[in-house]
Design a protein around this motif. Structure first.
Motif, PDB file in Angstrom:
ATOM      1  N   LEU A  98       0.920  -1.200   0.098  1.00  0.00           N
ATOM      2  CA  LEU A  98      -0.313   0.624   0.293  1.00  0.00           C
ATOM      3  C   LEU A  98       1.260   1.686  -0.165  1.00  0.00           C
ATOM      4  CD1 LEU A  98      -2.424  -1.410   2.444  1.00  0.00           C
ATOM      5  CD2 LEU A  98      -2.544  -0.666  -0.245  1.00  0.00           C
ATOM      6  N   TYR A  99       1.893   1.537   0.453  1.00  0.00           N
ATOM      7  CA  TYR A  99       2.871   2.795   0.573  1.00  0.00           C
ATOM      8  C   TYR A  99       3.680   2.498  -0.989  1.00  0.00           C
ATOM      9  CZ  TYR A  99       6.864   5.106   1.688  1.00  0.00           C
ATOM     10  OH  TYR A  99       8.487   6.090   2.051  1.00  0.00           O
ATOM     11  N   VAL A 100       3.771   1.859  -1.334  1.00  0.00           N
ATOM     12  CA  VAL A 100       4.368   1.500  -2.440  1.00  0.00           C
ATOM     13  C   VAL A 100       3.646   2.231  -3.547  1.00  0.00           C
ATOM     14  CG1 VAL A 100       5.790   0.806  -4.762  1.00  0.00           C
ATOM     15  CG2 VAL A 100       6.493  -0.511  -2.495  1.00  0.00           C
ATOM     16  N   ILE A 101       2.590   1.857  -3.635  1.00  0.00           N
ATOM     17  CA  ILE A 101       1.121   2.201  -4.422  1.00  0.00           C
ATOM     18  C   ILE A 101       0.742   3.595  -4.304  1.00  0.00           C
ATOM     19  CG2 ILE A 101      -1.752   1.736  -4.473  1.00  0.00           C
ATOM     20  CD1 ILE A 101      -0.988  -0.828  -4.897  1.00  0.00           C
ATOM     21  N   ARG A 102       0.915   4.179  -2.877  1.00  0.00           N
ATOM     22  CA  ARG A 102       0.662   5.388  -2.342  1.00  0.00           C
ATOM     23  C   ARG A 102       1.659   6.561  -2.986  1.00  0.00           C
ATOM     24  NH1 ARG A 102       1.238   7.444   3.507  1.00  0.00           N
ATOM     25  NH2 ARG A 102       0.806   9.526   3.048  1.00  0.00           N
ATOM     26  N   LEU A 103       2.991   6.068  -2.710  1.00  0.00           N
ATOM     27  CA  LEU A 103       4.305   6.598  -3.143  1.00  0.00           C
ATOM     28  C   LEU A 103       3.525   6.954  -4.439  1.00  0.00           C
ATOM     29  CD1 LEU A 103       6.358   8.061  -1.517  1.00  0.00           C
ATOM     30  CD2 LEU A 103       8.166   5.648  -2.559  1.00  0.00           C
ATOM     31  N   ASP A 104       3.742   5.540  -5.619  1.00  0.00           N
ATOM     32  CA  ASP A 104       3.404   6.065  -6.703  1.00  0.00           C
ATOM     33  C   ASP A 104       2.821   6.949  -7.472  1.00  0.00           C
ATOM     34  OD1 ASP A 104       4.245   4.946  -9.468  1.00  0.00           O
ATOM     35  OD2 ASP A 104       2.313   3.905  -9.284  1.00  0.00           O
ATOM     36  N   ARG A 105       1.578   6.539  -6.818  1.00  0.00           N
ATOM     37  CA  ARG A 105       0.550   7.927  -7.548  1.00  0.00           C
ATOM     38  C   ARG A 105       1.207   9.502  -6.505  1.00  0.00           C
ATOM     39  NH1 ARG A 105      -4.891   4.510  -5.151  1.00  0.00           N
ATOM     40  NH2 ARG A 105      -4.509   3.480  -6.888  1.00  0.00           N
ATOM     41  N   LYS A 106       1.991   9.306  -5.516  1.00  0.00           N
ATOM     42  CA  LYS A 106       2.147  10.971  -5.895  1.00  0.00           C
ATOM     43  C   LYS A 106       2.725  11.524  -6.432  1.00  0.00           C
ATOM     44  CE  LYS A 106       1.330  11.308  -0.437  1.00  0.00           C
ATOM     45  NZ  LYS A 106       1.956  11.161   0.755  1.00  0.00           N
ATOM     46  N   ILE A 107       4.367   9.958  -6.583  1.00  0.00           N
ATOM     47  CA  ILE A 107       5.330  10.986  -7.922  1.00  0.00           C
ATOM     48  C   ILE A 107       4.791  11.120  -9.237  1.00  0.00           C
ATOM     49  CG2 ILE A 107       6.930   9.674  -9.261  1.00  0.00           C
ATOM     50  CD1 ILE A 107       7.989   8.521  -5.921  1.00  0.00           C
ATOM     51  N   THR A 108       3.250  10.463  -9.324  1.00  0.00           N
ATOM     52  CA  THR A 108       2.612  10.182 -11.419  1.00  0.00           C
ATOM     53  C   THR A 108       2.725  12.278 -10.724  1.00  0.00           C
ATOM     54  OG1 THR A 108       2.542   7.915 -10.909  1.00  0.00           O
ATOM     55  CG2 THR A 108       1.601   9.784 -12.677  1.00  0.00           C
ATOM     56  N   LYS A 109       1.058  12.336  -9.832  1.00  0.00           N
ATOM     57  CA  LYS A 109       1.400  13.616  -9.937  1.00  0.00           C
ATOM     58  C   LYS A 109       2.012  14.634  -9.528  1.00  0.00           C
ATOM     59  CE  LYS A 109      -1.996  15.937  -6.990  1.00  0.00           C
ATOM     60  NZ  LYS A 109      -3.092  16.406  -5.635  1.00  0.00           N
ATOM     61  N   LEU A 110       3.177  14.142  -9.352  1.00  0.00           N
ATOM     62  CA  LEU A 110       4.074  15.622  -8.661  1.00  0.00           C
ATOM     63  C   LEU A 110       4.535  15.204 -10.678  1.00  0.00           C
ATOM     64  CD1 LEU A 110       6.197  14.951  -6.346  1.00  0.00           C
ATOM     65  CD2 LEU A 110       4.509  16.912  -6.566  1.00  0.00           C
ATOM     66  N   GLU A 111       5.129  13.864 -11.063  1.00  0.00           N
ATOM     67  CA  GLU A 111       5.171  14.638 -12.397  1.00  0.00           C
ATOM     68  C   GLU A 111       4.061  14.918 -13.338  1.00  0.00           C
ATOM     69  OE1 GLU A 111       5.861  10.011 -13.105  1.00  0.00           O
ATOM     70  OE2 GLU A 111       7.944  10.399 -12.536  1.00  0.00           O
ATOM     71  N   LYS A 112       3.465  15.181 -13.285  1.00  0.00           N
ATOM     72  CA  LYS A 112       2.125  15.541 -14.058  1.00  0.00           C
ATOM     73  C   LYS A 112       2.341  16.287 -14.050  1.00  0.00           C
ATOM     74  CE  LYS A 112      -1.044  11.661 -14.985  1.00  0.00           C
ATOM     75  NZ  LYS A 112      -2.188  10.900 -14.570  1.00  0.00           N
ATOM     76  N   ASN A 113       2.514  17.001 -13.208  1.00  0.00           N
ATOM     77  CA  ASN A 113       2.774  18.886 -12.458  1.00  0.00           C
ATOM     78  C   ASN A 113       3.532  19.962 -13.293  1.00  0.00           C
ATOM     79  OD1 ASN A 113       0.048  18.226 -11.497  1.00  0.00           O
ATOM     80  ND2 ASN A 113       1.169  18.957  -9.266  1.00  0.00           N
ATOM     81  N   SER A 114       4.735  19.068 -13.299  1.00  0.00           N
ATOM     82  CA  SER A 114       5.932  19.597 -13.658  1.00  0.00           C
ATOM     83  C   SER A 114       6.351  19.644 -15.154  1.00  0.00           C
ATOM     84  CB  SER A 114       7.034  19.636 -12.753  1.00  0.00           C
ATOM     85  OG  SER A 114       7.570  17.917 -12.644  1.00  0.00           O
TER      86      SER A 114
END
Length: 71
Positions: A55-71
Protein backbone atom coordinates in the motif's frame (compact mmCIF):
# COMPACT_ATOMS: atom_id res chain seq x y z
CA UNK A 1 0.84 -2.38 -11.84
CA UNK A 2 -2.32 -4.42 -11.27
CA UNK A 3 -0.75 -7.43 -13.00
CA UNK A 4 2.25 -7.21 -10.69
CA UNK A 5 0.05 -7.13 -7.59
CA UNK A 6 -2.06 -10.06 -8.80
CA UNK A 7 1.06 -12.04 -9.68
CA UNK A 8 2.58 -11.43 -6.25
CA UNK A 9 -0.63 -12.44 -4.49
CA UNK A 10 -0.88 -15.65 -6.52
CA UNK A 11 2.75 -16.51 -5.78
CA UNK A 12 2.26 -15.81 -2.07
CA UNK A 13 -0.83 -18.03 -1.91
CA UNK A 14 0.99 -20.77 -3.81
CA UNK A 15 3.89 -20.64 -1.34
CA UNK A 16 1.48 -20.85 1.59
CA UNK A 17 -0.35 -23.78 0.05
CA UNK A 18 2.84 -25.70 -0.72
CA UNK A 19 4.19 -25.08 2.79
CA UNK A 20 1.38 -27.07 4.44
CA UNK A 21 2.12 -30.42 6.08
CA UNK A 22 1.24 -33.48 4.09
CA UNK A 23 -1.00 -36.25 5.45
CA UNK A 24 2.01 -38.46 6.20
CA UNK A 25 3.45 -35.96 8.70
CA UNK A 26 0.33 -35.60 10.86
CA UNK A 27 1.44 -38.02 13.56
CA UNK A 28 4.73 -36.24 14.26
CA UNK A 29 5.13 -34.26 17.49
CA UNK A 30 4.61 -30.55 16.96
CA UNK A 31 7.47 -28.34 18.10
CA UNK A 32 8.47 -24.71 18.04
CA UNK A 33 6.03 -22.00 17.01
CA UNK A 34 3.64 -24.52 15.51
CA UNK A 35 3.16 -26.32 18.85
CA UNK A 36 1.83 -23.29 20.69
CA UNK A 37 -0.22 -21.98 17.79
CA UNK A 38 2.06 -18.95 17.59
CA UNK A 39 2.81 -19.62 13.94
CA UNK A 40 -0.52 -17.98 13.11
CA UNK A 41 0.53 -14.82 14.94
CA UNK A 42 3.78 -14.77 12.97
CA UNK A 43 1.86 -15.29 9.74
CA UNK A 44 -0.59 -12.47 10.52
CA UNK A 45 2.26 -10.09 11.35
CA UNK A 46 4.15 -10.99 8.17
CA UNK A 47 1.07 -10.55 5.98
CA UNK A 48 0.24 -7.24 7.68
CA UNK A 49 3.75 -5.93 7.02
CA UNK A 50 3.66 -7.03 3.37
CA UNK A 51 0.24 -5.46 2.78
CA UNK A 52 1.44 -2.25 4.42
CA UNK A 53 4.50 -2.15 2.20
CA UNK A 54 2.44 -2.75 -0.94
CA UNK A 55 0.00 0.00 0.00
CA UNK A 56 2.86 2.38 0.77
CA UNK A 57 4.54 1.73 -2.59
CA UNK A 58 1.26 2.18 -4.47
CA UNK A 59 0.54 5.43 -2.63
CA UNK A 60 4.08 6.69 -3.26
CA UNK A 61 3.80 5.82 -6.95
CA UNK A 62 0.58 7.80 -7.24
CA UNK A 63 2.16 10.82 -5.55
CA UNK A 64 5.21 10.70 -7.81
CA UNK A 65 3.01 10.39 -10.90
CA UNK A 66 0.98 13.40 -9.75
CA UNK A 67 4.18 15.43 -9.21
CA UNK A 68 5.50 14.44 -12.65
CA UNK A 69 2.27 15.62 -14.29
CA UNK A 70 2.42 18.98 -12.52
CA UNK A 71 6.02 19.72 -13.56
Amino acid sequence: MKQLIVTLIVLFVHLLASAQDSVTHVDQTRTGLYAGGKIYVVLVVAVTILVGLFLYVIRLDRKITKLEKNS
